[in-house]
Design a protein around this motif. Structure first.
Motif, short mmCIF file in Angstrom:
data_model
loop_
_atom_site.label_atom_id
_atom_site.label_comp_id
_atom_site.label_asym_id
_atom_site.label_seq_id
_atom_site.Cartn_x
_atom_site.Cartn_y
_atom_site.Cartn_z
N TYR A 35 16.48 38.19 50.70
CA TYR A 35 16.94 36.61 50.51
C TYR A 35 16.92 36.26 49.03
O TYR A 35 17.42 35.38 48.57
N THR A 36 16.07 37.06 48.04
CA THR A 36 16.06 36.73 46.69
C THR A 36 16.51 38.05 46.03
O THR A 36 15.68 38.59 45.49
N PRO A 37 17.65 38.39 46.36
CA PRO A 37 18.10 39.80 45.68
C PRO A 37 18.12 40.09 44.20
O PRO A 37 18.39 38.89 43.62
N ASP A 38 18.08 41.04 43.46
CA ASP A 38 17.95 41.40 42.09
C ASP A 38 19.42 41.83 42.15
O ASP A 38 19.97 42.95 42.62
N ILE A 39 20.38 40.97 41.53
CA ILE A 39 21.76 41.49 41.58
C ILE A 39 22.03 42.54 40.26
O ILE A 39 22.17 41.94 39.12
N LYS A 40 22.44 43.63 40.75
CA LYS A 40 22.50 44.65 39.91
C LYS A 40 23.77 45.39 40.35
O LYS A 40 24.12 45.60 41.52
N ASP A 41 24.36 46.31 39.37
CA ASP A 41 25.58 47.15 39.81
C ASP A 41 24.83 48.50 40.40
O ASP A 41 24.23 49.05 39.64
N GLY A 42 25.02 48.81 41.85
CA GLY A 42 24.77 49.79 42.31
C GLY A 42 25.26 50.43 43.14
O GLY A 42 26.41 50.22 43.38
N ASN A 43 24.64 51.42 43.90
CA ASN A 43 25.55 52.11 45.09
C ASN A 43 25.36 51.27 46.33
O ASN A 43 24.35 50.47 46.79
N LEU A 44 26.45 51.38 47.04
CA LEU A 44 26.41 50.72 48.77
C LEU A 44 26.08 52.00 49.38
O LEU A 44 26.09 53.15 49.18
N SER A 45 25.94 51.62 50.92
CA SER A 45 25.54 52.46 51.89
C SER A 45 26.82 53.20 52.11
O SER A 45 26.86 54.35 52.83
N PHE A 46 27.96 52.94 51.52
CA PHE A 46 29.10 53.85 51.53
C PHE A 46 29.80 53.95 50.23
O PHE A 46 29.54 53.04 49.49
N THR A 47 30.82 54.92 50.16
CA THR A 47 31.47 55.04 48.92
C THR A 47 32.26 53.89 48.48
O THR A 47 33.24 53.70 49.01
N VAL A 48 32.26 53.50 47.02
CA VAL A 48 33.21 52.67 46.51
C VAL A 48 34.05 53.38 45.60
O VAL A 48 33.43 53.95 44.61
N TYR A 49 35.24 53.85 45.95
CA TYR A 49 36.12 54.59 45.02
C TYR A 49 36.48 53.86 43.71
O TYR A 49 36.68 54.40 42.69
N SER A 50 36.74 52.52 43.88
CA SER A 50 37.23 51.92 42.63
C SER A 50 36.79 50.32 43.08
O SER A 50 36.76 49.95 44.01
N LYS A 51 36.69 49.68 41.79
CA LYS A 51 36.56 48.37 42.03
C LYS A 51 37.10 47.56 40.88
O LYS A 51 36.63 48.03 39.65
N SER A 52 37.66 46.24 40.96
CA SER A 52 37.99 45.65 39.61
C SER A 52 38.28 44.34 40.00
O SER A 52 38.14 43.74 41.55
N GLY A 53 38.30 43.09 39.16
CA GLY A 53 38.80 41.97 39.41
C GLY A 53 39.61 41.46 38.44
O GLY A 53 40.05 42.01 37.40
N GLU A 54 40.22 40.34 38.86
CA GLU A 54 41.09 39.77 38.18
C GLU A 54 40.94 38.04 38.32
O GLU A 54 40.93 37.45 39.49
N LEU A 55 40.97 37.37 37.21
CA LEU A 55 40.70 35.98 37.26
C LEU A 55 41.86 35.33 36.86
O LEU A 55 42.64 35.47 35.70
#
Ligand code: NAG
Ligand code: NAG
Ligand code: NAG
Ligand code: NAG
Ligand code: NAG
Length: 182
Positions: free
Chosen positions: A108-128
């Motif tokens: 409940y007090t996570p250290d937010i870092k870019d890392g791996n998930l338990s499944f593959t993330v092939y791509s990710k991006s955002g748009e604001l």
């Protein structure tokens, strides 16, 4: 003349829900998703296309982003709430660049870092745009299981990094399951 009157009533009844519906969302590059769901909290929508052949999903999660804040969407293949949430979290970095992290939440007090998930993330991006964030991603659907728990959130930044979201109201209701075949 009964017909125009009925038509007006129908339009009056239908247009507010259409305005809030995920069906009216459009995406840059004319990207099309096969399905969408208007989520019941945080004014969020989730769009997806499921590819059974390779057990992947393309998703677009869209929600208003708090000023100086973050939004996130997650699948939780092992639980129902925050713990176990395999999250995509989007925010503006201190240099103004838009960041999308994948982060597996284990406390409940996570250290937010870019890392791996338990499944593959092939791509990710955002748009604001217009204070609305859209997170795009292509994911391996864990176990090719088409009904999965999902969690979504929004919160503030503190010193440029995502900090705790509100622990009252809609922010503690924003979880449920998603059926990628629906
Ligand atoms: C959702 O939209 C409603 C109506 O526009 C607004 O009152 C509310 O503040 C919004 N909530 C969030 C979390 O953006
Ligand atoms: C999965 O398959 C679809 C077609 O069914 C294809 O468009 C997509 O690129 C594939 N995704 C990955 C990550 O290989
Ligand atoms: C995923 O499940 C569907 C049936 O629900 C099946 O047709 C497909 O072959 C499976 N894909 C993989 C990669 O196992
Ligand atoms: C993430 O996964 C990749 C590929 O499996 C691996 O090379 C890398 O070390 C992992 N990173 C972390 C932080 O675990
Ligand atoms: C910007 O967002 C507001 C509030 O959600 C909406 O009413 C308005 O139509 C949006 N503007 C554009 C250009 O999409």
């Amino acid at each position: 003349m009964a017909t125009p009157f009925i038509l007006l009533l129908l339009l009056a009844g239908i247009s507010p829900s259409l305005a809030q519906s995920c069906l009216s969302d459009t995406f840059s590059g004319n990207q099309i998703y096969t399905s969408c769901s208007t989520l019941p909290y945080l004014n969020a929508t989730i769009h997806w296309s499921y590819h059974p052949d390779n057990a992947t999903i393309d998703i677009a999660y869209r929600a208003p982003i708090p000023s100086n804040g973050w939004v996130a969407w997650a699948l939780n293949p092992t639980g129902q709430g925050m713990i176990g949430a395999q999250s995509l979290i989007a925010f503006s970095g201190s240099d103004g660049a838009l960041l999308v992290y994948s982060t597996a939440i284990s406390s409940y007090t996570p250290d937010i870092k870019d890392g791996n998930l338990s499944f593959t993330v092939y791509s990710k991006s955002g748009e604001l745009f217009n204070e609305t964030m859209t997170i795009f991603a292509t994911l391996e659907l864990p176990g090719n299981s088409t009904t999965v728990n999902q969690v979504w959130q929004a919160g503030p930044l503190s010193n440029g990094v995502p900090a705790q979201h509100a622990t009252t109201g809609d922010n503690i209701k924003s979880a449920g399951s998603i059926d990628f075949l629906s």
